[in-house]
Design a protein around this motif. Sequence first.
Motif, PDB file in Angstrom:
ATOM      1  N   ARG A  47       0.829  -1.205   0.000  1.00 12.57           N
ATOM      2  CA  ARG A  47       0.000   0.000   0.000  1.00 12.57           C
ATOM      3  C   ARG A  47       0.861   1.251   0.000  1.00 12.57           C
ATOM      4  N   VAL A  48       1.884   1.231   0.857  1.00 13.79           N
ATOM      5  CA  VAL A  48       2.781   2.379   0.962  1.00 13.79           C
ATOM      6  C   VAL A  48       3.445   2.650  -0.382  1.00 13.79           C
ATOM      7  N   LEU A  49       3.866   1.598  -1.040  1.00 15.84           N
ATOM      8  CA  LEU A  49       4.505   1.756  -2.348  1.00 15.84           C
ATOM      9  C   LEU A  49       3.550   2.408  -3.331  1.00 15.84           C
ATOM     10  N   GLY A  50       2.318   1.930  -3.294  1.00 14.50           N
ATOM     11  CA  GLY A  50       1.339   2.465  -4.234  1.00 14.50           C
ATOM     12  C   GLY A  50       1.014   3.921  -3.987  1.00 14.50           C
ATOM     13  N   GLU A  51       1.026   4.309  -2.726  1.00 15.45           N
ATOM     14  CA  GLU A  51       0.693   5.693  -2.377  1.00 15.45           C
ATOM     15  C   GLU A  51       1.875   6.633  -2.537  1.00 15.45           C
ATOM     16  N   SER A  52       3.057   6.120  -2.163  1.00 14.27           N
ATOM     17  CA  SER A  52       4.262   6.954  -2.227  1.00 14.27           C
ATOM     18  C   SER A  52       4.602   7.397  -3.649  1.00 14.27           C
ATOM     19  N   ASP A  53       5.049   8.628  -3.740  1.00 17.98           N
ATOM     20  CA  ASP A  53       5.412   9.160  -5.061  1.00 17.98           C
ATOM     21  C   ASP A  53       6.894   9.556  -5.072  1.00 17.98           C
ATOM     22  N   ALA A  54       7.604   9.114  -4.029  1.00 24.10           N
ATOM     23  CA  ALA A  54       9.037   9.416  -3.936  1.00 24.10           C
ATOM     24  C   ALA A  54       9.735   8.984  -5.222  1.00 24.10           C
ATOM     25  N   PRO A  55      10.336   9.926  -5.930  1.00 27.19           N
ATOM     26  CA  PRO A  55      11.007   9.679  -7.200  1.00 27.19           C
ATOM     27  C   PRO A  55      12.223   8.746  -7.132  1.00 27.19           C
ATOM     28  N   GLU A  56      12.993   8.818  -6.070  1.00 26.06           N
ATOM     29  CA  GLU A  56      14.202   7.984  -5.987  1.00 26.06           C
ATOM     30  C   GLU A  56      13.975   6.644  -5.298  1.00 26.06           C
ATOM     31  N   LEU A  57      12.725   6.360  -5.007  1.00 27.26           N
ATOM     32  CA  LEU A  57      12.443   5.101  -4.308  1.00 27.26           C
ATOM     33  C   LEU A  57      12.603   3.896  -5.234  1.00 27.26           C
ATOM     34  N   PRO A  58      13.480   2.963  -4.860  1.00 24.26           N
ATOM     35  CA  PRO A  58      13.700   1.754  -5.669  1.00 24.26           C
ATOM     36  C   PRO A  58      12.586   0.726  -5.530  1.00 24.26           C
ATOM     37  N   TRP A  59      11.400   1.112  -5.881  1.00 29.77           N
ATOM     38  CA  TRP A  59      10.227   0.244  -5.766  1.00 29.77           C
ATOM     39  C   TRP A  59      10.346  -1.018  -6.619  1.00 29.77           C
ATOM     40  N   HIS A  60      11.117  -0.897  -7.698  1.00 29.68           N
ATOM     41  CA  HIS A  60      11.256  -2.049  -8.601  1.00 29.68           C
ATOM     42  C   HIS A  60      12.017  -3.217  -7.994  1.00 29.68           C
ATOM     43  N   ARG A  61      12.676  -2.980  -6.864  1.00 26.36           N
ATOM     44  CA  ARG A  61      13.447  -4.076  -6.237  1.00 26.36           C
ATOM     45  C   ARG A  61      12.581  -4.900  -5.313  1.00 26.36           C
ATOM     46  N   ILE A  62      11.314  -4.546  -5.225  1.00 25.95           N
ATOM     47  CA  ILE A  62      10.401  -5.299  -4.359  1.00 25.95           C
ATOM     48  C   ILE A  62       9.610  -6.308  -5.168  1.00 25.95           C
ATOM     49  N   LEU A  63       9.730  -7.560  -4.769  1.00 23.62           N
ATOM     50  CA  LEU A  63       9.030  -8.636  -5.465  1.00 23.62           C
ATOM     51  C   LEU A  63       8.241  -9.465  -4.469  1.00 23.62           C
ATOM     52  N   ARG A  64       7.421 -10.358  -5.023  1.00 25.62           N
ATOM     53  CA  ARG A  64       6.659 -11.231  -4.141  1.00 25.62           C
ATOM     54  C   ARG A  64       7.632 -12.225  -3.558  1.00 25.62           C
ATOM     55  N   SER A  65       7.193 -12.933  -2.521  1.00 20.48           N
ATOM     56  CA  SER A  65       8.077 -13.886  -1.848  1.00 20.48           C
ATOM     57  C   SER A  65       8.544 -14.985  -2.788  1.00 20.48           C
ATOM     58  N   ASP A  66       7.805 -15.259  -3.831  1.00 21.88           N
ATOM     59  CA  ASP A  66       8.202 -16.319  -4.763  1.00 21.88           C
ATOM     60  C   ASP A  66       9.054 -15.776  -5.905  1.00 21.88           C
ATOM     61  N   GLY A  67       9.407 -14.504  -5.833  1.00 27.27           N
ATOM     62  CA  GLY A  67      10.276 -13.917  -6.849  1.00 27.27           C
ATOM     63  C   GLY A  67       9.569 -13.347  -8.055  1.00 27.27           C
ATOM     64  N   ARG A  68       8.227 -13.394  -8.051  1.00 29.11           N
ATOM     65  CA  ARG A  68       7.502 -12.856  -9.208  1.00 29.11           C
ATOM     66  C   ARG A  68       7.171 -11.391  -9.001  1.00 29.11           C
ATOM     67  N   ILE A  69       7.078 -10.675 -10.102  1.00 27.24           N
ATOM     68  CA  ILE A  69       6.708  -9.272 -10.035  1.00 27.24           C
ATOM     69  C   ILE A  69       5.247  -9.278  -9.611  1.00 27.24           C
ATOM     70  N   ALA A  70       4.914  -8.370  -8.691  1.00 29.57           N
ATOM     71  CA  ALA A  70       3.560  -8.354  -8.142  1.00 29.57           C
ATOM     72  C   ALA A  70       2.477  -7.873  -9.101  1.00 29.57           C
ATOM     73  N   PHE A  71       2.852  -7.076 -10.089  1.00 31.35           N
ATOM     74  CA  PHE A  71       1.851  -6.564 -11.031  1.00 31.35           C
ATOM     75  C   PHE A  71       1.356  -7.665 -11.963  1.00 31.35           C
ATOM     76  N   ALA A  72       0.237  -7.400 -12.590  1.00 26.99           N
ATOM     77  CA  ALA A  72      -0.328  -8.385 -13.506  1.00 26.99           C
ATOM     78  C   ALA A  72       0.576  -8.478 -14.722  1.00 26.99           C
ATOM     79  N   PRO A  73       0.927  -9.693 -15.119  1.00 27.98           N
ATOM     80  CA  PRO A  73       1.817  -9.928 -16.262  1.00 27.98           C
ATOM     81  C   PRO A  73       1.365  -9.182 -17.505  1.00 27.98           C
ATOM     82  N   GLY A  74       2.339  -8.569 -18.170  1.00 28.49           N
ATOM     83  CA  GLY A  74       2.017  -7.864 -19.409  1.00 28.49           C
ATOM     84  C   GLY A  74       1.620  -6.419 -19.254  1.00 28.49           C
ATOM     85  N   THR A  75       1.203  -6.041 -18.053  1.00 28.50           N
ATOM     86  CA  THR A  75       0.762  -4.661 -17.851  1.00 28.50           C
ATOM     87  C   THR A  75       1.953  -3.698 -17.916  1.00 28.50           C
TER      88      THR A  75
END
Length: 114
Positions: A47-75
Amino acid sequence: MDLPAGTRSPQQRILDAIRAIPAGQVASYGGIARRAGLPGRARLVARVLGESDAPELPWHRILRSDGRIAFAPGTRPWREQAKRLRAEGVAVRNGRVRMDADAETLDAALWAPR
DNA sequence: CTGATGACGGCGC
DNA sequence: TGCGCCGCCATCA
């Protein structure tokens, strides 16, 4: 504001934990939550990631526990994250990253209070 | 207060 | 690995 350590808001600690992830490395939502002192609050991290707009935040380094990207594939965001990870030398296959079993534990050890 | 929702997690098959 | 189910938490209608 020199607020005594520990009085920082939960999401502030979450953001700190995320910023602490070295480039080229990844972490899970749950892992970040633990490091932030909020075990079991993986969804709060999301939730925090989704709300935060911090430009330098490395949000892309956060994955699900199984290593998959949390977003819907292809989006859009899904592709963007994969792109950013590869840009840091992280191997991404089908929106998935190899999560070393130790990554979390080892990393947790490094973060554990000494 | 109840039920639905979601950038989650763990377990079982 | 893939999938479904259920648990958990915070928000919101």
